[in-house]
Design a protein around this motif. Structure first.
Motif, mmCIF file in Angstrom:
data_model
loop_
_atom_site.group_PDB
_atom_site.id
_atom_site.type_symbol
_atom_site.label_atom_id
_atom_site.label_comp_id
_atom_site.label_asym_id
_atom_site.label_seq_id
_atom_site.Cartn_x
_atom_site.Cartn_y
_atom_site.Cartn_z
ATOM 1 N N LYS A 71 0.831 -1.210 0.000
ATOM 2 C CA LYS A 71 0.000 0.000 0.000
ATOM 3 C C LYS A 71 0.872 1.269 0.000
ATOM 4 C CE LYS A 71 -3.449 2.573 2.413
ATOM 5 N NZ LYS A 71 -3.893 2.892 3.753
ATOM 6 N N ILE A 72 1.878 1.284 0.872
ATOM 7 C CA ILE A 72 2.715 2.502 0.919
ATOM 8 C C ILE A 72 3.462 2.649 -0.401
ATOM 9 C CG2 ILE A 72 4.745 1.447 2.075
ATOM 10 C CD1 ILE A 72 3.486 4.977 2.694
ATOM 11 N N TYR A 73 3.848 1.519 -0.986
ATOM 12 C CA TYR A 73 4.536 1.546 -2.285
ATOM 13 C C TYR A 73 3.617 2.171 -3.343
ATOM 14 C CZ TYR A 73 6.324 -0.218 -6.725
ATOM 15 O OH TYR A 73 6.761 -0.315 -8.024
ATOM 16 N N ASP A 74 2.386 1.684 -3.423
ATOM 17 C CA ASP A 74 1.444 2.204 -4.433
ATOM 18 C C ASP A 74 1.203 3.703 -4.230
ATOM 19 O OD1 ASP A 74 1.183 -0.223 -5.648
ATOM 20 O OD2 ASP A 74 -0.692 -0.779 -4.621
ATOM 21 N N VAL A 75 0.991 4.090 -2.964
ATOM 22 C CA VAL A 75 0.689 5.495 -2.684
ATOM 23 C C VAL A 75 1.879 6.384 -3.041
ATOM 24 C CG1 VAL A 75 0.215 7.161 -0.848
ATOM 25 C CG2 VAL A 75 -1.043 4.999 -0.917
ATOM 26 N N LEU A 76 3.064 5.998 -2.573
ATOM 27 C CA LEU A 76 4.221 6.878 -2.819
ATOM 28 C C LEU A 76 4.608 6.896 -4.299
ATOM 29 C CD1 LEU A 76 6.538 6.546 0.315
ATOM 30 C CD2 LEU A 76 4.903 8.332 -0.255
ATOM 31 N N LYS A 77 4.393 5.792 -5.006
ATOM 32 C CA LYS A 77 4.636 5.786 -6.466
ATOM 33 C C LYS A 77 3.716 6.814 -7.121
ATOM 34 C CE LYS A 77 7.730 3.133 -8.196
ATOM 35 N NZ LYS A 77 8.889 3.839 -8.608
ATOM 36 N N LYS A 78 2.426 6.725 -6.754
ATOM 37 C CA LYS A 78 1.434 7.606 -7.352
ATOM 38 C C LYS A 78 1.721 9.073 -7.018
ATOM 39 C CE LYS A 78 -3.220 6.954 -6.371
ATOM 40 N NZ LYS A 78 -4.355 6.140 -6.185
ATOM 41 N N GLN A 79 2.246 9.308 -5.804
ATOM 42 C CA GLN A 79 2.452 10.687 -5.337
ATOM 43 C C GLN A 79 3.893 11.147 -5.546
ATOM 44 O OE1 GLN A 79 -1.175 10.587 -2.043
ATOM 45 N NE2 GLN A 79 0.892 10.964 -1.269
ATOM 46 N N LEU A 82 5.978 12.033 -2.593
ATOM 47 C CA LEU A 82 5.564 13.168 -1.737
ATOM 48 C C LEU A 82 4.509 12.741 -0.720
ATOM 49 C CD1 LEU A 82 5.194 15.757 -4.640
ATOM 50 C CD2 LEU A 82 6.943 15.838 -2.828
ATOM 51 N N TYR A 83 4.524 13.352 0.442
ATOM 52 C CA TYR A 83 3.477 13.122 1.442
ATOM 53 C C TYR A 83 3.399 14.340 2.350
ATOM 54 C CZ TYR A 83 7.366 12.034 4.543
ATOM 55 O OH TYR A 83 8.528 12.116 5.267
ATOM 56 N N SER A 84 2.285 14.447 3.075
ATOM 57 C CA SER A 84 2.121 15.571 3.996
ATOM 58 C C SER A 84 2.481 15.114 5.401
ATOM 59 C CB SER A 84 0.666 16.048 4.035
ATOM 60 O OG SER A 84 0.078 15.956 2.769
ATOM 61 N N LEU A 85 3.139 15.996 6.135
ATOM 62 C CA LEU A 85 3.405 15.752 7.547
ATOM 63 C C LEU A 85 2.571 16.748 8.342
ATOM 64 C CD1 LEU A 85 5.111 14.021 9.477
ATOM 65 C CD2 LEU A 85 6.736 15.904 9.559
ATOM 66 N N ILE A 86 1.727 16.204 9.218
ATOM 67 C CA ILE A 86 0.801 17.042 9.991
ATOM 68 C C ILE A 86 1.289 17.047 11.435
ATOM 69 C CG2 ILE A 86 -1.620 17.357 10.632
ATOM 70 C CD1 ILE A 86 -2.362 15.445 8.296
ATOM 71 N N ILE A 87 1.847 18.171 11.861
ATOM 72 C CA ILE A 87 2.397 18.262 13.219
ATOM 73 C C ILE A 87 1.329 18.861 14.132
ATOM 74 C CG2 ILE A 87 4.223 19.246 14.651
ATOM 75 C CD1 ILE A 87 6.027 19.251 12.203
ATOM 76 N N ASP A 240 -7.328 12.145 9.513
ATOM 77 C CA ASP A 240 -6.177 12.944 9.065
ATOM 78 C C ASP A 240 -6.266 13.195 7.563
ATOM 79 O OD1 ASP A 240 -5.026 12.877 11.646
ATOM 80 O OD2 ASP A 240 -4.209 10.877 11.248
ATOM 81 N N ILE A 241 -6.680 12.162 6.829
ATOM 82 C CA ILE A 241 -6.812 12.292 5.370
ATOM 83 C C ILE A 241 -7.919 13.306 5.058
ATOM 84 C CG2 ILE A 241 -7.486 11.001 3.280
ATOM 85 C CD1 ILE A 241 -6.114 8.545 4.583
ATOM 86 N N GLU A 247 -9.360 21.121 4.773
ATOM 87 C CA GLU A 247 -8.613 22.347 5.060
ATOM 88 C C GLU A 247 -7.965 22.921 3.798
ATOM 89 O OE1 GLU A 247 -8.679 23.568 8.093
ATOM 90 O OE2 GLU A 247 -7.241 25.223 7.801
ATOM 91 N N TYR A 248 -7.426 22.021 2.939
ATOM 92 C CA TYR A 248 -6.634 22.498 1.799
ATOM 93 C C TYR A 248 -7.125 21.974 0.448
ATOM 94 C CZ TYR A 248 -3.199 23.330 5.525
ATOM 95 O OH TYR A 248 -2.560 23.741 6.666
ATOM 96 N N GLY A 249 -8.153 21.150 0.449
ATOM 97 C CA GLY A 249 -8.576 20.532 -0.805
ATOM 98 C C GLY A 249 -7.500 19.596 -1.352
ATOM 99 N N LEU A 250 -6.645 19.079 -0.460
ATOM 100 C CA LEU A 250 -5.515 18.244 -0.902
ATOM 101 C C LEU A 250 -5.853 16.763 -0.755
ATOM 102 C CD1 LEU A 250 -2.464 18.219 -1.766
ATOM 103 C CD2 LEU A 250 -1.940 17.939 0.670
ATOM 104 N N LYS A 251 -5.596 16.004 -1.831
ATOM 105 C CA LYS A 251 -5.798 14.554 -1.768
ATOM 106 C C LYS A 251 -4.452 13.893 -1.531
ATOM 107 C CE LYS A 251 -9.802 13.010 -4.343
ATOM 108 N NZ LYS A 251 -10.360 14.189 -5.014
ATOM 109 N N ASP A 252 -4.230 13.484 -0.275
ATOM 110 C CA ASP A 252 -3.005 12.739 0.052
ATOM 111 C C ASP A 252 -3.497 11.425 0.634
ATOM 112 O OD1 ASP A 252 -0.816 11.564 1.231
ATOM 113 O OD2 ASP A 252 0.000 13.435 2.042
ATOM 114 N N GLU A 253 -3.147 10.315 -0.020
ATOM 115 C CA GLU A 253 -3.721 9.036 0.411
ATOM 116 C C GLU A 253 -3.076 8.469 1.671
ATOM 117 O OE1 GLU A 253 -4.320 6.196 -2.718
ATOM 118 O OE2 GLU A 253 -4.814 7.798 -4.126
ATOM 119 N N TRP A 254 -1.887 8.974 2.023
ATOM 120 C CA TRP A 254 -1.283 8.482 3.270
ATOM 121 C C TRP A 254 -0.376 9.525 3.917
ATOM 122 C CZ3 TRP A 254 0.404 2.680 3.980
ATOM 123 C CH2 TRP A 254 0.415 2.400 5.351
#
Ligand code: NAD
Length: 490
Positions: A71-79, A82-87, A240-241, A247-254
């Motif tokens: 799953k992480i492979y598919d998501v990161l390949k597609k993105q 890139l990913y978002s870090l939410i602190i 979180d997704i 908040e940002y209209g951003l589609k980040d799957e993970w």
């Protein structure tokens, strides 16, 4: 808008995003185990360093060695990595940024050769690991490498068909040796006491059996720095997704969420160069052991104390435990009278301040770290986090009762798998079956659970511990109201 390299310029207008050119990055680090923690910690620091525009050779290639990493492979390949870090801050403030340091990702089950090639590539200077405690393949009671693992047996006979991290590391190091390339550093970032030394011992045990000449080359050329890593990173939730979408209209799957606190103390011992992480707050020290002992025996043990007792009581999250005064007092007393006396003095660190900060971090209402994540793989965690402290205290005739109640609770938890209200608890542990079998015998042999030598060594033979443990077991099996027993002790 989907999170991809093509959309990054637009995303950057409203979310903090890489300002360096990702195209110019070269892969210098291969990281095995791209879980939440790696993405909140090492990849975060690396991204920060890349922001100095002077670290192009240190991009990361993530590697998953298990089918579960698809799953992480598919998501990161597609993105595009890139990913978002939410602190999430304790006061409710939330900082979101896009992390760009992961340039590529590989899944070994699909393409094992690509993984070996990437590690053997001349540009690769470091192979880092967050493969969980279980990934190191050692017997917890003896500390020795477990040669009975069938994948390991396969790799010993078939060095060209690696399965575990050990097979991949030796296959890649063999290629580097054959091509007269310098070795890479093997850098463990897992929560294991002396993580570098343990990694070295496991890699060397495996390599010596597989190819003694290669083992000699590894011994002479590969360094294994010890490190202490810290940032609480709970499992990502659907909320979180949805937060990013709303908040940002951003589609980040993970995306990954974490607390603001971050720490990395590491020994400055690298075979083939390293990124200048000191520029972004990483501490390089000659000896990391006192720092890691403090962290494992206060932070990680503290987590397990809250997690196991919290699971029996029915608390779902660590911050819910910290809203409960009995849990707060129990935790602090455990830290003060059982954990602290086993620690060394650390220059520049005041242990009372450190414990205060742990309480504040655990209580962060926005982190909602699940008790089930904390309790997962307790069979690999507790020997280092809690049982080591208990053994030291037996030797020094110090208090052991706070740790013992946790272990007795763990027995009940593994046996009944129910909380005090009869709600089911899901036990996530590679040894779940063995734990259940041993715990189930408690009614006929009260010591059966602590007779599991791979976890407790010979502790069941210690009369003082055995007596304390029997007493706690009797209490819990008589009355599952764990808070009542905790209250009696504080
Ligand atoms: P996670 O479940 O998100 O990721 C775990 C990763 O380890 C996955 O990629 C998985 O495939 C890999 N893995 C598991 N067993 C393996 C094996 N036998 N061989 C190879 N790979 C294997 O977990 P996470 O939150 O990223 O935590 C990973 C580790 O990081 C922890 O075990 C701990 O040692 C360390 N850590 C975590 C935190 C935290 O707060 N989450 C904090 C400090 C340190």
């Amino acid at each position: 808008i989907s999170l991809t390299q093509n959309n990054l310029a637009e995303i950057a207008t409203h979310i903090t995003s890489p300002t360096y050119s990702r195209n110019d990055l070269e892969i210098g680090i291969v990281h095995v185990g791209v879980g939440g923690f790696h993405r909140a910690h090492q990849a975060f620091y690396t991204n920060k360093l890349q922001e100095t525009k002077n670290a192009n050779e240190w991009a990361i290639c993530g590697v998953g060695l298990r089918e579960g990493d698809r799953k992480i492979y598919d998501v990161l390949k597609k993105q595009d990595g890139l990913y978002s870090l939410i602190i999430k801050h304790p006061d409710g403030n939330i900082e979101t940024s896009i992390i760009g340091s992961i340039k590529d990702i590989l899944l070994s089950v699909d393409d094992p050769k690509a993984v070996v090639q990437r590690m053997a590539n001349p540009q690769t200077k470091i192979v880092s690991l967050t493969i969980t405690e279980g990934g190191y393949n050692f017997d917890a009671s003896t500390g020795e490498f477990n040669f009975n693992n069938t994948d390991i047996q396969h790799e010993l006979q078939n060095p060209d068909d690696p399965k575990t991290v050990f097979g991949y590391l030796t296959a890649a190091l063999k290629k580097r040796w054959d091509s007269a390339l310098p070795a890479f550093t093997i850098m463990s970032c897992d929560n294991i006491e002396h993580n570098g030394d343990v990694t070295q011992k496991m890699v060397m045990s495996f390599a010596k059996k597989q190819n003694p000449d290669l083992a000699q080359w590894i011994e002479n050329n590969v360094s294994f720095p010890n490190s202490m890593v810290d940032r609480i990173t709970p499992v990502t939730t659907q909320a979180d997704i949805e937060y990013l979408e709303k908040e940002y209209g951003l589609k980040d799957e993970w995306p990954v969420t974490c607390e603001p606190f971050i720490q990395w103390v590491i020994e400055d011992d690298f075979s083939n160069g390293r990124p200048e992480l000191e520029k972004v707050g990483v501490q390089f020290v000659p000896n990391v052991k006192p720092y890691e002992k403090m962290k494992l025996r206060l932070l990680n043990a503290g987590h397990s104390v809250l997690g196991i007792l919290g699971a029996l009581h029915g608390h779902q999250t660590i911050n819910a435990c910290m809203e409960d005064a009995t849990f707060v007092k129990y935790l602090r007393t455990f830290m003060d009278i059982e954990a602290t006396p086993t620690l060394d003095q650390l220059e520049g660190i005041d242990l009372d301040t450190y414990k205060d900060s742990l309480e504040a971090r655990f209580a962060n209402p926005n982190i909602k770290d699940s008790v089930s994540r904390i309790c997962s793989e307790s069979s690999a965690k507790l020997p280092k986090f809690l049982i080591a402290t208990l053994s030291d205290n037996l030797e020094s005739h110090n208090s052991i009762e706070f740790a013992t109640l946790v272990i007795a609770s763990w027995c009940y938890y593994s046996d009944k798998q129910l909380n005090k209200d009869g709600q089911p608890i899901e036990v996530i542990d590679a040894m779940a079956k063995e734990l259940h079998e041993a715990a189930k015998q408690t009614s006929s042999d009260p010591l059966s659970f602590i007779k599991q030598k791979s976890i407790f060594g010979n502790l069941a033979d210690n009369e003082r511990f055995a007596n304390q443990y029997k007493e706690k077991i009797a209490k819990i099996y008589n009355d599952t109201d764990i808070k009542k027993h905790m209250k009696e002790m504080i």
